[in-house]
Write a protein that holds these residues in place. Structure first.
Motif: not given
Length: 506
Positions: A149-168
């Motif tokens: 959760n961040f204000p509108q001025s902050c753009v979130l992208d390039s979302l990645k998910w990990y399990k036990d430190c390895e990319e899912i």
């Protein structure tokens, strides 16, 4: 201890605010990780809904937090933003909400921890913060949520998910918006997860991580999986224009079944649909445990109800269950007039109709005169059936404006409608709804028109357009527009500036 703490915090108020005039609202504890961005929103309806001044302080300093967006710690609108956090940022922060004659405070006890994401401790165990605990249900499709959760001025992208430190990766996992869908959940899907995103703020980039501890719940059979929405009940809510509003969605679900719960409008998540204005937001979810069930509440908050909110369904989803509410004005009518117009076959005549309906009517009646029109083809939801548009929205209007052209075959809107829809018009007319007929050109023969149009002409007459569809015709003071305005409903009174929020719940 809390009383002593809040008493001591009163010393940090700016000089122009009396300590005894400021009311403490809440004290919240936050324990984020050092080295990454963090933000806290002081928006607190209804306290921040009106004309108020919001200021952040760090206790015991009496100097407000900087509003310079280049500063590592600064205030943006109602948010306090850390880019990034350090352990030295730990402490008590207070948000002071000053109104005309009121003062409220929200306190945040911030404890910045040094958490190693995907680091290894001395005993070889993975060290992951467990800021969020979530549940996946074995034997079914489920999902996880990334809480950033961040204000509108902050753009979130390039979302990645990990399990036990390895990319899912894999066909069973699909990342969409801020969620991770997991199909055919098994016991092996439990463990330590993390979602990582790139945050961009005024050209600078940061990495933000949300760690999640996932437990697997066994499901016994299909019975009891479908949640029950107690409220809303596909109902309408009367609310004044300009008022704040909070509506609860109340849900019961079995203890071993955690379905996704959210608010949507126009087939989009509310927070995404109103991402720019943030005028309407989905609230935090709360729950109460019973012997076999869990009672969930997730609200939707309107900082200010606007005209465009009326007549549209706001839908609460809980798994496969859904229910909606529709806002309406206390007098039961949302629009001042419903505009129905033909689709002529001749190109020149079609252009004239479109110019009158799409350009001149809005310019004069909406912009100059302040009326609210529902224009068929402009204001309905995409994909709605014609019959449903007319049936649902014409009931929300105080007048019906029908634009006519001489060619009888040109009035395809009515000719293509079912007899039931024609009956709706007749019923509305009999119930006293006033109709305004506008002849784009003089109609000499009404006998080829539908009987409902003939009846309207006999009862209400018609106003013949006079003008050449230029800017000279777009003046509300001309004779033609004075006739139209004479048949329009009275102007609505302005909304009260002291409106208090309404709370709707079951």
């Amino acid at each position: 201890m809390l009383s002593l703490l809040l008493c001591g915090l009163s010393l940090a108020l700016p000089p122009f605010v009396r300590a005894d005039a400021c009311k403490d609202v809440s004290l919240q504890n936050e324990a984020p990780s050092a080295g990454q961005p963090f933000a806290f929103d002081c928006t607190h309806p209804p306290l921040t809904s009106g004309k108020v001044h919001v200021t952040w302080y760090k206790y015991p300093s009496k100097i407000p937090v900087s509003k310079n967006t280049q500063s590592r710690i600064h205030q943006e609108q109602n948010w306090i933003l850390f880019l990034p956090l350090t352990q030295e940022d730990s402490g008590i922060y207070q948000c002071v909400i000053n109104g005309t004659d009121t003062c409220h405070r929200i306190h945040v006890n911030l404890t910045v921890l040094r958490k190693d994401w995907c680091g290894i401790s001395g005993n070889g165990q993975l060290i992951l913060s467990d800021e969020y605990k979530q549940i996946l249900h074995a034997g079914r499709d489920d999902s996880l949520t990334c809480h950033l959760n961040f204000p509108q001025s902050c753009v979130l992208d390039s979302l990645k998910w990990y399990k036990d430190c390895e990319e899912i990766k894999g066909e069973r996992f699909i990342s969409w918006e801020m969620k991770l869908s997991v199909s055919n959940v098994s016991a092996e899907d439990g463990g330590s997860y993390a979602c990582q995103a790139r945050l961009t703020h005024i050209g600078k980039q940061y990495t933000v991580v949300n760690s999640i501890t996932v437990n697997i719940a066994e499901t016994n059979g299909y019975a009891g999986r479908i949640p029950k929405i107690i409220y809303p009940k596909n109902n309408s809510i009367e609310v004044q224009l300009g008022s704040p509003l909070i509506v609860d969605c109340n849900i019961t679900d079995t203890r071993d079944n955690t379905n996704l719960r959210c608010w949507r409008v126009n087939n989009m998540l509310v927070d995404d649909y109103y991402n720019e204005s943030r005028r309407i937001r989905e609230g935090f979810e709360s729950h109460i445990f019973f012997q076999k069930d869990i009672f969930y509440t997730v609200n939707i908050t309107f900082l200010e109800v606007k005209m465009e909110d009326y007549g549209h369904p706001f839908v609460c989803h809980a798994g496969v269950s859904a229910a909606y509410f529709i806002l309406k004005l206390p007098d039961g009518k949302i629009y001042d007039a419903y505009v129905l117009y033909p689709k002529p076959q001749r190109e020149i005549q079609s252009h004239e109709v479109d110019t009158l309906v799409w350009k001149i009517l809005p310019e004069v009646l909406e912009r100059q005169c302040g009326y609210k029109l529902f224009i068929f083809g402009r204001d309905e939801f995409p994909g709605q059936a014609v019959a449903n548009v007319i049936d649902e929205n014409i009931k929300l209007c105080r007048r019906l404006i029908i634009v006519l052209v001489p060619e009888s075959l040109s009035f395809d809107v009515l000719k293509n409608m079912s007899e039931e829809q024609i009956a709706v018009y007749n019923a509305l007319i009999q119930d006293g709804m006033k109709v305004i007929l506008i002849e784009l050109e003089k109609v000499k023969d009404y006998t080829a028109m539908p009987q409902s149009i003939q009846y309207i002409k006999q009862k209400h007459g018609a106003i013949q357009w006079s003008g050449d569809l230029t800017e000279q015709s777009q003046c509300a003071k001309t004779k033609f527009w004075k006739k139209v305005r004479y048949h329009m409903p009275p102007k609505r009174p302005p909304p009260s500036s002291s409106a208090q929020p309404l709370k709707h719940t079951s």
